[in-house]
Design a protein around this motif. Structure first.
Motif, PDB file in Angstrom:
ATOM      1  N   GLY A  74       0.773  -0.997   0.102  1.00  0.00           N
ATOM      2  CA  GLY A  74       0.024   0.112  -0.099  1.00  0.00           C
ATOM      3  C   GLY A  74       0.867   1.278   0.016  1.00  0.00           C
ATOM      4  N   PRO A  75       0.165   2.498   0.051  1.00  0.00           N
ATOM      5  CA  PRO A  75       1.168   3.770   0.264  1.00  0.00           C
ATOM      6  C   PRO A  75       2.285   3.494   1.272  1.00  0.00           C
ATOM      7  CG  PRO A  75      -1.184   4.207  -0.025  1.00  0.00           C
ATOM      8  CD  PRO A  75      -1.192   2.825   0.269  1.00  0.00           C
ATOM      9  N   ALA A  76       1.832   2.970   2.466  1.00  0.00           N
ATOM     10  CA  ALA A  76       3.159   2.945   3.558  1.00  0.00           C
ATOM     11  C   ALA A  76       4.037   2.324   3.053  1.00  0.00           C
ATOM     12  CB  ALA A  76       2.593   2.757   4.648  1.00  0.00           C
ATOM     13  N   GLY A  77       3.856   1.131   2.610  1.00  0.00           N
ATOM     14  CA  GLY A  77       5.026   0.001   2.156  1.00  0.00           C
ATOM     15  C   GLY A  77       5.770   0.524   1.022  1.00  0.00           C
ATOM     16  N   LEU A  78       5.071   0.928  -0.067  1.00  0.00           N
ATOM     17  CA  LEU A  78       5.754   1.436  -1.220  1.00  0.00           C
ATOM     18  C   LEU A  78       6.583   2.709  -1.142  1.00  0.00           C
ATOM     19  CD1 LEU A  78       2.818   1.005  -3.712  1.00  0.00           C
ATOM     20  CD2 LEU A  78       4.952  -0.575  -3.589  1.00  0.00           C
ATOM     21  N   ARG A 109       1.643 -14.371   0.333  1.00  0.00           N
ATOM     22  CA  ARG A 109       0.710 -14.149   1.421  1.00  0.00           C
ATOM     23  C   ARG A 109       1.622 -14.835   2.407  1.00  0.00           C
ATOM     24  NH1 ARG A 109      -2.400 -17.637   4.331  1.00  0.00           N
ATOM     25  NH2 ARG A 109      -2.423 -19.141   2.458  1.00  0.00           N
ATOM     26  N   VAL A 110       2.090 -13.824   3.630  1.00  0.00           N
ATOM     27  CA  VAL A 110       3.136 -14.309   4.612  1.00  0.00           C
ATOM     28  C   VAL A 110       2.222 -14.822   5.478  1.00  0.00           C
ATOM     29  CG1 VAL A 110       4.683 -13.344   6.273  1.00  0.00           C
ATOM     30  CG2 VAL A 110       4.605 -12.410   3.960  1.00  0.00           C
ATOM     31  N   ASP A 111       2.490 -15.990   5.960  1.00  0.00           N
ATOM     32  CA  ASP A 111       1.607 -16.633   7.049  1.00  0.00           C
ATOM     33  C   ASP A 111       2.512 -17.290   8.131  1.00  0.00           C
ATOM     34  OD1 ASP A 111       2.958 -19.059   5.841  1.00  0.00           O
ATOM     35  OD2 ASP A 111       1.048 -19.459   4.890  1.00  0.00           O
ATOM     36  N   ARG A 112       3.717 -16.930   8.344  1.00  0.00           N
ATOM     37  CA  ARG A 112       4.711 -17.448   9.550  1.00  0.00           C
ATOM     38  C   ARG A 112       5.856 -16.547   9.456  1.00  0.00           C
ATOM     39  NH1 ARG A 112       9.403 -20.211   9.942  1.00  0.00           N
ATOM     40  NH2 ARG A 112       9.604 -21.369  12.114  1.00  0.00           N
ATOM     41  N   LEU A 113       5.997 -15.957  10.813  1.00  0.00           N
ATOM     42  CA  LEU A 113       7.104 -15.018  10.979  1.00  0.00           C
ATOM     43  C   LEU A 113       7.680 -15.731  12.447  1.00  0.00           C
ATOM     44  CD1 LEU A 113       8.695 -12.266  11.059  1.00  0.00           C
ATOM     45  CD2 LEU A 113       6.332 -11.403  12.111  1.00  0.00           C
ATOM     46  N   VAL A 114       8.783 -15.392  12.404  1.00  0.00           N
ATOM     47  CA  VAL A 114       9.757 -15.790  13.556  1.00  0.00           C
ATOM     48  C   VAL A 114      10.684 -14.352  13.684  1.00  0.00           C
ATOM     49  CG1 VAL A 114      11.601 -17.059  14.598  1.00  0.00           C
ATOM     50  CG2 VAL A 114      10.046 -18.146  13.004  1.00  0.00           C
ATOM     51  N   ASN A 115      10.729 -13.969  14.930  1.00  0.00           N
ATOM     52  CA  ASN A 115      11.299 -12.622  15.113  1.00  0.00           C
ATOM     53  C   ASN A 115      12.286 -12.787  16.073  1.00  0.00           C
ATOM     54  OD1 ASN A 115      11.943  -9.794  15.249  1.00  0.00           O
ATOM     55  ND2 ASN A 115      10.323  -9.534  16.488  1.00  0.00           N
ATOM     56  N   GLY A 159      14.714   0.753  -7.988  1.00  0.00           N
ATOM     57  CA  GLY A 159      15.435  -0.509  -7.767  1.00  0.00           C
ATOM     58  C   GLY A 159      14.795  -1.497  -6.856  1.00  0.00           C
ATOM     59  N   ALA A 160      13.421  -1.036  -6.183  1.00  0.00           N
ATOM     60  CA  ALA A 160      12.942  -1.886  -5.188  1.00  0.00           C
ATOM     61  C   ALA A 160      12.249  -3.218  -5.948  1.00  0.00           C
ATOM     62  CB  ALA A 160      11.729  -1.086  -4.418  1.00  0.00           C
ATOM     63  N   GLU A 161      12.272  -4.276  -5.386  1.00  0.00           N
ATOM     64  CA  GLU A 161      11.460  -5.389  -5.831  1.00  0.00           C
ATOM     65  C   GLU A 161      10.349  -5.669  -5.268  1.00  0.00           C
ATOM     66  OE1 GLU A 161      12.278 -10.211  -6.785  1.00  0.00           O
ATOM     67  OE2 GLU A 161      14.097  -9.069  -5.669  1.00  0.00           O
ATOM     68  N   ILE A 162       9.266  -5.685  -6.010  1.00  0.00           N
ATOM     69  CA  ILE A 162       7.767  -6.196  -5.528  1.00  0.00           C
ATOM     70  C   ILE A 162       7.315  -7.065  -6.218  1.00  0.00           C
ATOM     71  CG2 ILE A 162       5.473  -4.798  -5.573  1.00  0.00           C
ATOM     72  CD1 ILE A 162       6.780  -2.186  -6.074  1.00  0.00           C
ATOM     73  N   VAL A 169      15.784  -3.796  -0.623  1.00  0.00           N
ATOM     74  CA  VAL A 169      14.509  -4.117  -0.324  1.00  0.00           C
ATOM     75  C   VAL A 169      13.540  -4.833  -1.179  1.00  0.00           C
ATOM     76  CG1 VAL A 169      13.577  -1.810  -0.893  1.00  0.00           C
ATOM     77  CG2 VAL A 169      12.324  -3.132   0.853  1.00  0.00           C
ATOM     78  N   LEU A 170      12.848  -5.911  -0.102  1.00  0.00           N
ATOM     79  CA  LEU A 170      11.936  -6.654  -1.130  1.00  0.00           C
ATOM     80  C   LEU A 170      10.601  -6.350  -0.373  1.00  0.00           C
ATOM     81  CD1 LEU A 170      10.934  -9.098  -3.000  1.00  0.00           C
ATOM     82  CD2 LEU A 170      11.691 -10.690  -0.902  1.00  0.00           C
ATOM     83  N   VAL A 171       9.382  -6.071  -1.247  1.00  0.00           N
ATOM     84  CA  VAL A 171       8.187  -5.699  -0.853  1.00  0.00           C
ATOM     85  C   VAL A 171       7.304  -7.045  -1.245  1.00  0.00           C
ATOM     86  CG1 VAL A 171       6.178  -4.263  -0.964  1.00  0.00           C
ATOM     87  CG2 VAL A 171       8.511  -3.395  -1.135  1.00  0.00           C
ATOM     88  N   LEU A 172       6.564  -7.586  -0.370  1.00  0.00           N
ATOM     89  CA  LEU A 172       5.515  -8.638  -0.667  1.00  0.00           C
ATOM     90  C   LEU A 172       4.183  -8.171  -0.462  1.00  0.00           C
ATOM     91  CD1 LEU A 172       7.612 -11.388   1.579  1.00  0.00           C
ATOM     92  CD2 LEU A 172       7.902 -10.702  -1.001  1.00  0.00           C
ATOM     93  N   ASP A 173       3.390  -8.617  -1.268  1.00  0.00           N
ATOM     94  CA  ASP A 173       1.859  -8.312  -1.190  1.00  0.00           C
ATOM     95  C   ASP A 173       1.108  -9.544  -1.395  1.00  0.00           C
ATOM     96  OD1 ASP A 173       0.132  -5.747  -0.466  1.00  0.00           O
ATOM     97  OD2 ASP A 173      -0.797  -6.910  -2.329  1.00  0.00           O
ATOM     98  N   GLU A 174      -0.086  -9.826  -0.855  1.00  0.00           N
ATOM     99  CA  GLU A 174      -0.901 -10.950  -1.116  1.00  0.00           C
ATOM    100  C   GLU A 174      -1.660 -10.753  -2.288  1.00  0.00           C
ATOM    101  OE1 GLU A 174      -3.884 -12.140   1.822  1.00  0.00           O
ATOM    102  OE2 GLU A 174      -3.927 -10.200   2.667  1.00  0.00           O
ATOM    103  N   LEU A 175      -1.960  -9.851  -2.552  1.00  0.00           N
ATOM    104  CA  LEU A 175      -2.820  -9.527  -3.827  1.00  0.00           C
ATOM    105  C   LEU A 175      -2.020  -9.810  -5.103  1.00  0.00           C
ATOM    106  CD1 LEU A 175      -4.862  -6.213  -2.791  1.00  0.00           C
ATOM    107  CD2 LEU A 175      -5.456  -8.780  -2.671  1.00  0.00           C
ATOM    108  N   ASP A 176      -2.769 -10.514  -5.985  1.00  0.00           N
ATOM    109  CA  ASP A 176      -1.928 -10.682  -7.290  1.00  0.00           C
ATOM    110  C   ASP A 176      -1.731  -9.404  -8.208  1.00  0.00           C
ATOM    111  OD1 ASP A 176      -2.004 -13.480  -6.922  1.00  0.00           O
ATOM    112  OD2 ASP A 176      -3.741 -13.614  -7.978  1.00  0.00           O
ATOM    113  N   ARG A 177      -2.462  -8.475  -8.019  1.00  0.00           N
ATOM    114  CA  ARG A 177      -2.265  -7.071  -8.621  1.00  0.00           C
ATOM    115  C   ARG A 177      -2.936  -6.143  -7.670  1.00  0.00           C
ATOM    116  NH1 ARG A 177      -6.204 -10.141 -11.172  1.00  0.00           N
ATOM    117  NH2 ARG A 177      -4.585 -10.869 -12.741  1.00  0.00           N
TER     118      ARG A 177
END
Length: 488
Positions: A11-15, A119-125, A111-114, A28-36
């Protein structure tokens, strides 16, 4: 590490954050669950402060013609932003989809990769990095990064998976939004309070009107999808007596007035920005703007941390500076909701509030608060009125000809503005030449006028906030070390 920084949410914040990280020299790599991109536009513009922010990155021309107005509202009561110098409500009529398209193109150019359909469904911090797993168009993938930023909205997966506390108040009502064509709808630009609730309507483009309906006594519902347009049309008729059933709905949505904010904007290697950090009633079009401002504040600090030149506590200032802004946002949107959406029992309060808003001091306070123009960070010692505030947009002239404060911030680096052709500050800044630029230029204003009166030099962070002045700002090398790390 697969990549230094992963941003979840395009969205606007991530981009915007992705672009800021690239300006800072970080992959930086941007991941989004929507196909478009969805093409939907809950937001229809941005505030005056965010216009300045886009101008400081050279983005405003990409939006085309930008309409501004000095008139806005607070809780449905007219508010004149012209009481502030050079101020206005902000850009009107710019669909959020266009804002996302502009920011997405800019981030990609840098040069950001989008990657979409992830769909991120697991996170280890952990303190030394984060690991995520995601369902992708080609199967499951696992990635590691030094920092991960959740920009994935009000229902953020990242926020929950990383264990952020998210206190606040649940929604008390459900409201409808629809973009409708094919029927005549009387404009109600700042809304109209009626015995049964509130309605708002405003023309968009090509014969399409945006309508918003808030009917008293409609508790929030858990839905699997958007409401049917018939629900919106029925509520509209009950409140206004007007029949819009014959129109065509291009987009229908529901929303509520839930108000929440995380207690911390960072936990170990995970940070949050935008709606993932704060959710609220969409009053005054502030949500998108504050989200982008979060990313502006975070981007250069995170890039400096990854690249290794940041002072030890620089990244911590993201929370200390932006959490109070988010808290004030929640307070003013809740206040607007009470004034705007409550029944006749608040009418005496509205009348008193309207009288107060006519007082110049009260008008300036509310205009500054909603627009973000009153934001001032604690940047250290000094008594100059510009310290901690965003650098005002002003024209300059120097050896290279005409320029502006905004133009000099386009590269996303810190800038030392030498306004009096004084070699002293320029010499002091030499050991930080790899992190800041030096610009020698004078304001193109009549002597003794404007915000730079009596000021000979300014040190400005990459996000546009003034952190040192001459005179009145203390020691320049100390300010340089505090915000730009040790001397080279």
């Amino acid at each position: 590490m697969d990549v230094p920084v992963i941003v979840v949410g395009a969205g606007p914040a991530g981009l915007f954050l992705a672009a800021e990280l690239r300006l800072g020299g970080v992959d930086v790599l941007v991941l989004d669950e929507l196909d478009r991109p969805s093409g939907q536009s809950r937001g229809l513009g941005f505030t005056a402060r965010t216009m300045e922010l886009f101008d400081q990155r050279g983005l405003l021309p990409r939006f085309g013609a930008v309409e501004t107005s000095a008139l806005g509202h607070f809780g449905g009561l007219p508010l004149d932003y012209g009481v502030l110098d050079d101020a206005h409500f902000g850009a009107r009529g710019i669909p959020q989809a266009r804002t996302e398209a502009v920011l997405g193109a800019w981030a990609a150019e840098l040069g950001a990769e989008i990657r979409r359909g992830w769909r991120v469904d697991r996170l280890v911090n952990g303190p030394d990095g984060a690991e995520i797993e995601a369902a992708t168009p080609t199967g499951r993938r696992r990635l590691r990064c030094r920092y991960l930023v959740g920009c994935d909205g009000g229902r953020s997966f990242v926020r929950g998976a990383a264990g952020f506390d998210f206190p606040g108040s649940a929604a008390t009502r459900e409201m409808f939004l629809a973009d409708v064509s094919g029927c005549a709808i009387r404009p109600r630009q700042i809304g109209e309070r009626l015995p049964g609730g509130m309605v708002m309507s405003a023309p968009l483009t090509d014969g399409v009107d945006r309508v918003i309906v808030c009917e008293h006594g409609t508790p929030p519902r858990r839905r699997d999808g958007p409401p049917a347009f018939a629900e919106v049309a029925d509520a509209w008729q009950r409140l206004t007596g007007e029949d819009i059933r014959g129109g065509t709905a291009h987009w229908v949505s529901s929303f509520g007035d839930a108000t929440h904010q995380v207690t911390e904007y960072r936990r170990d290697s995970v940070l949050l920005a935008g709606d993932a950090a704060h959710t609220h009633l969409p009053a005054g079009g502030q949500g998108l703007s504050v989200s982008v401002q979060d990313s502006m504040n975070l981007g250069w600090k995170l890039a400096a941390t990854v690249r290794g030149w940041a002072p030890p506590d620089l990244l911590d200032t993201y929370h200390t500076e932006r959490h109070p802004v988010g808290s004030r946002l929640l307070t003013n949107t809740r206040a607007q909701g009470l004034l705007y959406l409550s029944g006749e029992e608040v009418q005496p309060l509205r009348e008193v509030f309207a009288e107060l808003m006519e007082l110049p001091e009260a008008g300036r306070h509310l205009a500054g608060r909603v627009s973000g123009l009153d934001i001032r960070y604690d940047v250290g010692p000094g008594d100059h009125p510009l310290l901690g505030r965003r650098l005002p947009p002003r024209e300059l002239t120097g050896e290279q000809g005409a320029t502006s404060t905004a133009e000099q911030l386009h590269p996303g680096r810190g800038v030392l503005f030498d306004l009096a052709d004084d070699p002293g500050p320029r010499r002091a800044a030499v050991p930080w030449a790899d992190r800041i630029r030096v610009v020698t230029a004078a304001p193109r204003e009549a002597p003794g006028s404007g915000p730079f009166t009596g000021t000979t030099a300014l040190l400005v962070r990459p996000d546009g906030h003034v952190v040192w002045t001459a005179p009145g700002g203390g020691d320049l090398p100390s300010a340089l070390r505090r915000w730009f790390g040790p001397a080279r």
